[in-house]
Every structure is written in C-alpha cells, then in structure tokens.
Design an enzyme around this catalytic site. Structure first.
Site, PDB file in Angstrom:
ATOM      1  N   GLU A 140      47.783  33.127  45.735  1.00 38.82           N
ATOM      2  CA  GLU A 140      47.565  34.273  44.632  1.00 38.82           C
ATOM      3  C   GLU A 140      46.792  34.973  45.239  1.00 38.82           C
ATOM      4  O   GLU A 140      45.620  34.854  45.646  1.00 38.82           O
ATOM      5  CB  GLU A 140      47.011  33.393  43.448  1.00 38.82           C
ATOM      6  CG  GLU A 140      47.751  32.711  42.436  1.00 38.82           C
ATOM      7  CD  GLU A 140      47.124  32.480  41.280  1.00 38.82           C
ATOM      8  OE1 GLU A 140      46.598  33.611  40.510  1.00 38.82           O
ATOM      9  OE2 GLU A 140      47.096  31.411  40.927  1.00 38.82           O
ATOM     10  N   CYS A 162      40.932  40.236  40.898  1.00 36.61           N
ATOM     11  CA  CYS A 162      42.187  40.482  41.416  1.00 36.61           C
ATOM     12  C   CYS A 162      43.176  41.407  40.329  1.00 36.61           C
ATOM     13  O   CYS A 162      44.205  41.918  40.842  1.00 36.61           O
ATOM     14  CB  CYS A 162      43.112  39.206  41.974  1.00 36.61           C
ATOM     15  SG  CYS A 162      43.116  38.010  40.638  1.00 36.61           S
TER      16      CYS A 162
END
Lengths: 1042, 243
Positions: free
Chosen positions: A816, A850
């Site tokens: 990820e 993120c």
C-alpha cells in the site's frame, strides 16, 4: 444527575449554576427512551388537557384543510414535491446550487441533470395551486415558451426537448427567476433597508389580524475567515442601527438574531480559549449597542457540538454589568437536543442570579441529519439529538411547560417557534390564558397563523443575498418537507386528520416500545456483525477536560522499544533490567520538542532477525491449527483492550508521532475497528463454503494460513495500519513478524506487549524494531509466506527487490503506497464545504497521511473565490505543540522528511506561485512545516510525493476537464480523489473516468471508515487488495483442497 | 502492427468499465457458441478434451465473477453511501516461461488464464510462439471476435521478456518453467521494473486443474474502487431526512 421532575420543582431555580452546568453535560448523550419516559408526563399532564388539545388542534387543522385558497406558493410546492419523491429531491438540489453557479454552461448542465432524469408527469394536475398545477417545476418556469394548457407529447419529452441547446439560455433564465421567486418566499430583503421596508408591508398585510413583529436574521453560514467574521460584525452593527431607527419611526419591536459562528472564524470547542477572548469583545460591543438602541437580540442555535461554547460565550457577556437588567437578550434552544431542558434550567438560574430575564426562542432544530451522521462518524455513545420526530415533539411540549411554569416565567420569557397545529394547540391549552408569543418562519406556516391568529406573533425574517440564502433555504425546506413534518403531512390528503392531531406521546409509544426500537446507536450501526469503536465527545468541555487529565500522566513517562521474540523483550535481562551491551540504540525525542527525550529504541540485530524467523516458522503450524473462533476472539479482546488503554496509546501517538489529540484518538479508533472488522470477516470467510469447479471428483476446500507474514507499517499511521496489518495476517492463521516504522516503534512495542498480555501466543507475533535496514534484511529471509508493506513506493520497491534476492519461493507482496491525491471542484460545489474539507484533507495530521490531499483542482469560474477563502482560512490554523488542545497541526514526524519538504518548498518557490503560508511561531522547537498553498500551472509541476502540509491548487477551465482527468490518471498515483459537485451526471462521468482506489463525492477524503470504505490504491499507489475491505483477508489465507 | 499496447490500453478503458454481468454475458456467449465454431473440424480426443476444459473453466469463472464481482453496497454511517466496485487492472501479458516446445496442456491453461483476465475486465496480450493447429486458430479467432477489437491480441513476434518490461503492463499471468530457477529469474526480472509493482499470476503445470483454478483464482485479476458519497443535506443530497 437531575431528573426531569427536579426541573419542575420550584426550588430548581435556586440550584447552583455549576451543578446545573454539569447537568447539561450529563444530558449530552443521555439514553433517549429513558429520557422520553421522564418527559412524557410533562408533555401530557392530564387526559383533560390532552383531549382539549386534540379538540383545538382538530379545529385548526380542519380550517386549514378546508381553505383551498390560502396556501402560499411555498406550501403548495412542498405539498407536491415532498422529499419522498425523486423530483422533490432533484428540485431541492437545484434550488440549493443553481444561483451560485457563475458560468452558464455549468448551470445548464445542472439543469439538464436535475430536470431530465425524473418523472415529472406524475405531478401533473395534482396540486390545487394554479402555480404548482402548471404541472411541473420545469413547465411552470418555462411556461412562457410552452403553452401550459396544451402540453405536447409527454411531460418527460417536453422537458427533455426544453432542455436542449437551443432553449437552454431561456430555461436557465426562467429557472433562475423561479429560484428567486422561491427564495423571495423566504427572504424579506436582500439588505436590511430593503428588508425593513418589505417587513413593514408584510406586517401590515390584512391577513394578520395582529401585526406581527419581525426578527431579522442576517443570512450567512459559519465564518471560516477573519474577513468574513468582520464583515458579519459590520452587518450586524448596521442592522441594529437600522432596526432601531425603524422601530422608533414605526412604533415597532422588531429584533435581530445573531449567529455566533458567523462572528468568529474558529468557533469550535477546541478553540474555546481563543473564542472566549476574541469573540467576547466584539459581541459585547454589539450587544451594548443593541441595548442602547433597545433592539432585542437572540443568539441563534447551531450544531450541538457548538452548544457548550455558545452558552459559555452567552454567560460571559450576559453577566457583564453593561447588560445587567436589560432583559432583551435571548437564546434559541433546540428541542431536538437532549440537553434542551437542562439548558433552560441553567439559563433560569443564570437569569435569576443576575436579576435579568432572558428571552428564549424554543425551536425544534434544523441540523438533524448532520447531527446523526456526525455522531455515528465519531462513534459517540449516543446521539445528542432525539432520533424520532415524536420524541422531539414531546421534549418541545415539556420545555414549553417548563417555560410556562410559575417559577420560571419571571426569569425566562418564551417565544414558541412552530408550524405545527398540534403544538400550537397544546401550548395554548398549557398556557391557560397566559400571554404567549409564537414565532414562525417567513414563508412557512402562513395558513396556520391565518386560521388561528395569535395576539403575539413574531416572524423570523432572513435578510441577505439569494446566494447566501441557499444553505438556509435547503435546511428549512428539508425540515419542513421531510415526511415526518407537519407541513408535509397536512398537505398530504392521504394523511388522515386523526394522524395530524395525534399526541406525540401516543405517536412515540406506538412505535417505541424499547430503548432501541428506533435508530441504531452509533456503536450499533454495523448491527450484530461488529461494534463501532467508541469515540470521545471532545465537543463537550467536561469530557475534553477529563480526557486531558487522563492522558497527562503519560507525557511524563519514559518508554522503550526493542525486539520481542517468542514473547520476550530480548534486551531485558532476567531481572527485567535493560541490557544494552553491543546493541544499537537511539534516544527517541518528541518531534515537536526536540530537547525532550521520551524513550529509547533498541535496534534488532541480524541474530534477532534470524531468531524471530525461526520462532515464527516453528510457531506457524501450531497457530494455524487454532480455531478461527479463538483467533477472532483474540482480536475482539485486543479491540476492547485498546479501548481500555486509549489514554496511554493516544498520548503516545501524540508524543511519538506528533499527532493532535483528535488525530491520535482517531487513529486508535481505527485500530480498534480493524481488529473487530477482521475478526468478523475472518469468521465469515473461514466458514464460507467456496464454489468449486464442477468436476467428477468433488473438491472440498479448507481455508488456512499461509505461513510467516512480515508486516511493515508506516510512521504516518503508527497505530491503525500497524494493528490492521498484523491482525489481518494473524486472524487467518499466519504467524507475524511486525516491523514498525523506526519513528513509531514505542507505540508498536506497547501494542505487542498488550497482545501478548491478552493471550496471543508468543510464537504468533514477533516484533523487530529498528531502521529501514532491518526491514530489508528481514525480507531477504527465506520461507516467508508474505510481506505486507505500507509506505512510500520506493520503500515497497526496495522491499520487493530485497525479497527477490532470497531463494525462491518468494514471498507474496501486498504493498500500500502513497498517492498524489486530488480534489476536483466544479462551479456547482458549495464553497464553504470545499474549503473546510480541503483544509482538513490537506493539513490534518500535518498532511502526512497517504490519503492527504495534494492537488486542489478548481474550475476557473469559482477559483478566485475558493482560493481566497482557503488562503484566508489558512491564517486561522494553529500550528504547534500538539499537546496543546487548540493546535490544529503538529510537526512532521522525522527530520529526513522535514528536510525533504524544505527542499521541495524551495523547488516550489522557484516553480510555482506561493499563495499562502500559515505563520509559524518563532519559538517552535520541532520539525514543523508551515501549511502552504501554491498555485501551479499544470500537474507536471508537482515533483513526486511530498508527505507534508503542502497543497497545490490548479485552475482548470470547464472544457479542460477531460484533459485534466487524463493527466491525473497519467500520474499513475491512483489512491484517492474527491469530487465536489452537485451535478450527478458530472459526478458519474468523473467516477467512471478516474482510475482511483477511492473516490469521495462531496465527502472528506482522509477519513476512510474501516469496513465501509475499503482503502487502497492502484498503479503507483499499491497492489491491492484494499485494507478494511471484504477481499483483504483472502490475500492472507489460502484454500486447501481435501 | 500498430502499437499493440496503445490499442490494448484503449480497449481496457472501455471493457474494464463494463458491468460485470455484461462481461460475463460476452464470455458465456462465446463459450456456448464455441462448439459451433469448430464443429466442422476433425478433432483429436486430446483437442476435444482441451476444448472441454476451456469451456468448463470459462463457465466456472463466469459463475465466480457473477457471485463476487458485482457492485457491493457496504453498510456504514447514515448519510453516506459506500459502494465497492470491481473492475480490471489494465493490460495483462499471458505466456509461458518455457517456450522450447509446444504443449497442449500449456495452451489450454494459457487460454484459461486469458479468459480469466478478460472476464475481470483486463485486456490481454497473449504470447504464444508455437504454430497453432486449426482448431486452436478457430478458437482464438472466435474468442477475439466475440470481444471488442484489440482487447485480446495474440503475438508471437514480440519478445516475451521485452513485453514484460513495458511501462503499460499491469499484470503478468504465466505458466511457470519446469526449472524453478528459471521461474525465479523471471520474477526477479519483474521486480527490477520501475513504476508500479505489477501483479504476477503464476500457474504450475504440475498442479491439477481444480487446484490451479480454485474458487479465488480470479482475485489477482481484479482491482477495486470504493466510492463514498455524502448524502446529507449540505453534502448535496438529502436522503437522510426522507427516510
């Protein structure tokens, strides 16, 4: 906690103010059914009173229903286009957005979007109103170009042909005009001078037997910039002068409403200190003027999270000598709030103490939907508002009785705001001849007060531009056209009279037999599958203070982190003392206070790495043999334990990662949600019977773990992603070696200790702390089943390469990685919402998530306005030590990122236009980066990933949107994108064109809810599957045939 | 040949957005019509067996996709609508690592992998260097014709390793080499790529059909998008109050 009976005791007015204040907090999230049971007696004190009320209500309703001529346009409109119809919804959306759109092209597109997708023909000839009966909103508005009495083809066809390129300008003009007509029903004037003139005409209208007074409300939502707040202050001052003069000239008693949030750019509980200092002076100036000119002022009610602060501000100004004895200052109290009665009790005591009566406007409340959503989102223990309409009505009647009580009347002077015939009847009966004042909204309840005139009626009359009206208008329309509302019901001929005049107590108890027969509590929104994590109500000053006390001790402690292998901290000797000989270690400091050491991190050695792998490999067989029930129960146990340890872990998250209290606690909640979600998913997945390929020999499948998983988590989410990854792997029967980010290993160490303490076997979970090199060495180990890594793309790539340096078979990789996340805003979007969400998405957690927003793409037609508001709002952000509750933004977590960001800012200074940088205090001693806003010319001006509070803004012209989407897709960072638009056709197109992992529509893009918003990107932003989603656990498990 | 990557990408953008049911329908139709496309050919029993296997797998994949990849609405906060959509990842190359001699089994598995990738919404560059038998040609032509142009491209001219270095690649589905070192070497090569980490789906020729194409075999070919829409009043919609 005081009971409802206590308030009705005459001695309650002598209760101590502090006790009553505490009681307000006690009622914030109190249990609904229990409270309603206490309230019911005071809402229907005797059968005589009930029957008298019913009789009076029936008379009023009968008169209203019999009069086919008095219904005004708004009411007729609401009758036809109520919210349960698709067309009603479409028109609400159109009404809310159309007038603020500056460019014709977008306006036309919105009209097309809203008018061509609904079944207007079903509304033909329904209404008794000629205007509404013109058939449909669209036909009404375009009546001049289409003969109404001879509709060609079908209505749907007509509208489709009307909304064509040839007629678009005419339709747009007509619709704009119609929206203004609609708005005109709700706005007395576009400025105070105009409003006073119109108001005089309105009050003198023959339909009122007694001239109503007016209460002017200067339209405008919450201020988010100082300029807006100053402007609002000026408008209020001007308003007071004009109303005073007008009152004097015309022997009137018109008054003014004030919204506190419009007077301060940060009217929020976390900023209470600042608000109390800065707002108090302005408000006092305003109220002193009002007192001198004898213009009554009421402070409007707002969202429940602002109530505490509003009351504190009220108290501060009310008790100043300047205002003593005035008696014309008032407060609006919302009956849908569970705190309404306790607020009234507190106000009574306050008024008595200062020998000055307070005006009370009792309303039902207008923020219901956002209150419900917010409470669930925050995971509050209950709702601050009643979840059913009858419960609100009961509370309203109870509050009314309280206000009419002998011991209260000298102190609180009530004004009852309602459009409900039953409520009016009930209050009249309760009042038993006492003088009472009713209030109504301009444009609403006309028929009610015409057929049942009141000697004292005040009309709430908004003043302002039609554009400012929009949010207000929508709230009013929603409130009054909701299926449950009286206005909607009285207009609906299918609703029998008996239903309209039914007492709310009867209505409530007919459907609510138990506490939870209505709406699920915030904790129960996922039903029996799992519990929602418990949130803290930081809006309550008492809760906030209590929490600050609970976390305070942890700031003084010293922490440690180091390898935990087979359940043992390898750096501790038999006596439990730290044994550092030969071990690499470093001191950990607070990233916001670089001279404060909070602990020590001991790095894992190669031997530790080897040993942890051996233990994990050996343990796999045993752990994978345990039942899914056991593993899931351990995860649930961990969730409970994390909640119990919330103060400590929250404090650690603040100290080690530099998160604010809100961000840190949010992080903890997500960790809890991950545990419970994966526990429930694990149970369901392991019990699922997979569909096999049809073959001669039937195959049965058994799900099992894969082996040893290495979980490498990022510093940006030291708790939630750390816990999420390891729980996903563990619940599937894998053993785990956890490698937290070097910047957040103290928290990780605490979590692993916690896991071991609740029964995770020592062989199931190993912890290796240390620098990134530890991760690289670890991932080169043979026999790993998988590696889950969350972090930068380069980190994931390095890990993949390191892993492939080992001998085959190679570990599976789930990566990820981050994104260059965008927000797309077209000219239909609500500016304030865009600015608020952009601030939150770009700068919360110092922009290190993120999912943080990096590029705000705004349609050129509205760019100036949005950029200005955003830039001005950035001045109000507080950057500093996150231990101080008022700070919005903490530091960058480590020096390397901080240095990279400084370099990137230099790059931007040479290649982009700096619009705003939030000022930083000179005495900060940490890795702080000022929130910055830069305008760029094109997407390619951005250089890679920058994990910090740096927002780029890019203007685009409407026709450039397809190209912009192409450029966004070409970046390859397919993590998140937010779309802000009211045009569903545009939204659908963008959704289908954007290649993104997560798309948020009119929604903040950084707060993915576990299980509801599975999270993860594509391309450069990750491999999938999405964490917190239904497919995630399949990647950690395998099906074995038997 | 025009740029096969560009064509494949253009087709992916359209095909990948088809609803799952529609893709299922296209492939089910192809499977049902496949016998009629080859009925004029004289087939060996091995070839017939291979076709049967392709049909069996194709049907199975469609069933799996129907069950798992239609849009899911996720329970959540009142005032928000959360949907999980499944679609393709992009361009997949499909090929075998050991290209020394043709094998019917490998051909069959390559077709199975191709169908799996296509069904999930990807476009495919199928790499096969060996001469095709008539029925194989017929099969590939019929598959290709049932799909949008260029969604499936067969190539023997492009270099397999070069293909897997291409920047537009999102996934590789391959049959492993009988020598594990060769497979490892290939994987290492993939890990050296710059840009996104690509998906690798490998099939061992030793494993049984049922084991290779197990109930979760389609998941690597799928990409997910979560769409979250605010439905509260000021969020732009007004569903909550109308409940």
């Amino acid at each position: 906690m005081l009971s409802v009976d206590d308030y009705f005791s005459p001695t309650s007015v002598d209760l101590d103010l502090d006790t009553l204040w505490q009681n307000i907090a006690d009622n914030y999230l109190t249990e609904e059914h229990h409270l309603v049971k206490q309230l019911q007696y005071y809402a229907s004190i005797s059968s005589w009173e009930m029957s008298k009320t019913t009789h009076l209500a029936a008379t009023i309703v009968g008169k209203i229903r019999a009069d086919h001529h008095h219904t005004n346009l708004t009411e007729a409109f609401l009758q036809e286009y109520h919210l349960s119809s698709q067309e009603g919804m479409m028109l609400m959306c159109l009404a809310e957005a159309l007038m603020r759109i500056p460019d014709p092209e977008t306006a036309d597109a919105l009209i097309r979007d809203k008018l061509t997708h609904s079944d207007w023909s079903s509304h033909l000839q329904h209404s008794d109103s000629f205007l509404v009966n013109a058939s449909t909103w669209g036909l009404l508005l375009t009546g001049r170009i289409t003969p109404l009495d001879n509709p060609p083809q079908s209505v749907k066809q007509t509208i489709k042909s009307l909304v064509s390129s040839l007629t678009e300008p005419i339709v747009r003009k007509a619709l704009n005009h119609a929206m203004r007509l609609m708005a005109h029903q709700f706005v007395m004037g576009q400025n105070i001078t105009n409003a006073l003139q119109q108001g005089l005409k309105y009050a003198n209208d023959s339909r009122f037997r007694n001239k109503p007074h007016l209460n002017f409300d200067m339209l405008g939502e919450t201020a988010i910039t100082s300029e807006a707040a100053q402007h609002c202050l000026g408008t209020y001052i001007q308003g007071i002068h004009h109303i005073a003069k007008h009152n004097q000239q015309n022997q009137r008693q018109d008054s003014l409403s004030i919204k506190l949030s419009a007077l301060h750019p940060r009217f929020a509980p976390s900023q209470s200190q600042r608000v109390l200092t800065e707002l108090k002076d302005n408000l006092l100036q305003l109220l002193a003027l009002a007192k001198n000119l004898n213009v009554a002022v009421t402070l409007d009610a707002e969202e429940s999270e602002r109530l505490d602060l509003s009351l504190q501000v009220f108290k501060e100004v009310f008790q100043t000598t300047n205002l003593m004895g005035w008696g014309q200052l008032g407060v609006a109290v919302q009956a849908y709030s569970k705190r309404a009665l306790s607020v009234l009790a507190w106000l009574t005591a306050l008024a008595k103490k200062h020998h000055t009566p307070i005006q009370i406007r009792l309303v039902k409340g207008a923020y219901w939907d956002s209150e419900i959503k917010n409470s669930q989102h925050l995971g509050l223990v209950n709702y601050p508002v009643f979840t059913s309409k009858p419960a609100t009505d009961i509370n309203y009647l109870c509050c009314a009785r309280y206000l009419l009580s002998g011991h209260v009347r000298p102190h609180l002077q009530a004004q009852f705001a309602t459009h409900n015939a039953h409520t009016v009847a009930a209050i009249e009966v309760m009042a038993n001849g006492q003088d009472i004042e009713f209030q109504k909204l301009l444009g609403m309840g006309e028929a009610l007060y015409h057929h049942h005139p009141q000697p004292h009626l005040r009309v709430y009359a908004p003043v302002g531009s039609y554009q400012r009206l929009l949010p207000y208008l929508v709230r009013r329309l929603l409130e009054n056209s909701a299926n449950s509302s009286f206005l909607s019901a009285i207009a609906n001929k299918n609703v029998p009279m008996s239903e309209l005049i039914e007492h709310p107590v009867d209505q409530y108890f007919a459907s609510h037999h138990t506490s939870h027969s209505g709406f699920p509590l915030p904790a129960d929104i996922f039903g029996s599958v799992r519990k929602n994590s418990v949130g803290i109500n930081f809006a309550c000053s008492r809760t906030l203070a209590h929490w600050q006390q609970r976390i305070a001790p942890y700031f003084d402690e010293q922490y440690i982190s180091g390898p935990i292998i087979d359940g043992e901290a390898v750096f501790l000797n038999a006596e439990g003392d730290i044994h550092l000989a030969g071990r690499t270690h470093k001191e950990v400091v607070k990233p916001y206070q670089l001279d404060e050491v909070i602990g020590k991190q001991i790095e894992a050695s190669q031997e530790d790495i080897n040993q942890s792998c051996t233990v994990a490999l050996n343990g796999f067989h045993l752990w994978s043999q345990t039942s899914i029930e056991l593993r899931a129960s351990l995860l649930n146990k961990l969730a409970d334990k994390l909640e119990l340890q919330a103060p400590k872990l929250t404090a650690m998250c603040m100290m080690e990662a530099g998160k604010t209290l809100f961000d840190a606690h949010n992080e903890l909640r997500k960790a809890v949600d991950y545990c419970r979600y994966y526990a429930s998913q694990g149970l369901s997945l392991f019990h699922q019977v997979p569909v096999s390929m049809p073959s001669l020999t039937p195959i049965h499948w058994r799900r099992k773990g894969q082996g040893v998983w290495v979980c490498i988590s990022p510093c940006s989410a030291p708790l939630d992603l750390f816990v999420g990854q390891i729980c996903a792997a563990l619940v599937c029967g894998n053993t785990v070696i956890a490698k937290p980010a070097p910047q957040s290993s103290l928290i990780a160490y605490q979590v692993i200790k916690l896991m071991l303490s609740i029964g995770f076997p020592p062989y199931a979970i190993q912890l290796l702390s240390g620098a990134d090199t530890v991760a690289e060495q670890l991932t080169q180990q043979a026999n790993l089943a998988g590696i889950a890594v969350t972090g930068r793309l380069t980190t994931a790539q390095n890990i993949q390469q390191a892993c492939y340096r080992s001998a085959a078979p190679f570990a599976k990789l789930i990566a990820e990685t981050s994104g260059v996340n965008c927000m797309l805003v077209d000219s239909t979007a609500l500016h304030v919402q865009v600015v608020k969400d952009a601030l939150r998405s770009a700068f919360s957690a110092a922009g290190q998530r993120c999912s943080s927003l990096r590029i705000l793409c705004v349609q050129d037609d509205v760019a100036d306005s949005i950029i200005k508001q955003l830039s001005d709002a950035m001045i109000e952000l507080a950057v500093g030590n996150p231990e101080q509750i008022h700070q919005d933004i903490g530091p960058i977590i480590n020096k390397e990122t901080w240095l990279q960001l400084q370099q990137y800012l230099n790059h931007l200074n040479n290649n982009a236009r700096l619009i705003r940088q939030t000022p930083l205090h000179h005495d900060l001693n940490g890795y702080f980066i000022a929130p910055s806003l830069y305008e760029i010319e094109q997407i390619s001006d951005i250089r890679g990933e920058s994990f910090g509070p740096i927002l780029h803004v890019l203007r685009y012209e409407k026709h450039q949107l397809p190209n912009l989407i192409r450029q966004i897709n070409q970046m390859g960072h397919a993590r998140t994108c937010a779309i802000y638009s009211r045009n569903q056709t545009t939204i659908n197109q963008l959704v289908s064109q954007l290649q993104m992992g997560n798309i948020y529509v009119n929604n903040c893009q950084t707060d993915a809810a576990i299980g509801c918003q599975p999270f993860g990107g594509k391309g450069l932003s990750g491999t999938g599957p999405k964490s917190g989603g239904p497919t995630y656990l399949t990647a950690f498990s395998q099906l074995e045939p038997y | 040949m025009s740029d096969p990557w560009q064509a494949a990408f253009a087709q992916f953008q359209i095909w990948g957005k088809y609803p799952q049911n529609q893709r299922d329908h296209v492939l089910r139709s192809w499977i049902s019509e496949l016998p009629s496309h080859i009925e004029h050919l004289k087939l060996s029993s091995e070839a017939q067996q291979a076709i049967d296997e392709i049909c069996l797998c194709g049907e199975y994949f469609c069933t799996l996709a129907e069950l798992n990849f239609n849009m899911q609405t996720l329970t959540g906060i009142t005032g928000e609508r959360n949907e999980l959509h499944f679609h393709g990842k992009g361009i997949f190359t499909v090929g075998e690592l050991d290209q020394t001699k043709p094998s019917l089994c490998n051909f069959t598995r390559l077709i199975n992998l191709t169908v799996a990738a296509l069904l999930c919404g990807n476009s495919v560059l199928l790499h096969y260097i060996h001469p095709l038998e008539k029925w194989q040609k017929c099969l590939l032509i019929s598959l290709s014709k049932s799909l949008p142009n260029d969604l499936l491209q067969l190539t023997s001219r492009l270099d397999w390793l070069q293909m897997n270095r291409h920047s537009r690649l999102t996934g590789v589905a391959f049959i492993e080499h009988s020598k594990p070192n060769e497979t490892a070497q290939f994987r290492r090569l993939l890990s050296q790529r710059t840009g996104p980490i690509i998906c690798q789906v490998s099939v061992s020729h030793q494993a049984s059909l049922e084991q290779v194409f197990h109930p979760e075999c389609l998941l690597p070919f799928i990409s997910e998008t979560c769409i979250s829409q605010n439905c509260t009043a000021i969020g732009g919609n007004i569903e909550l109050l109308s409940r």
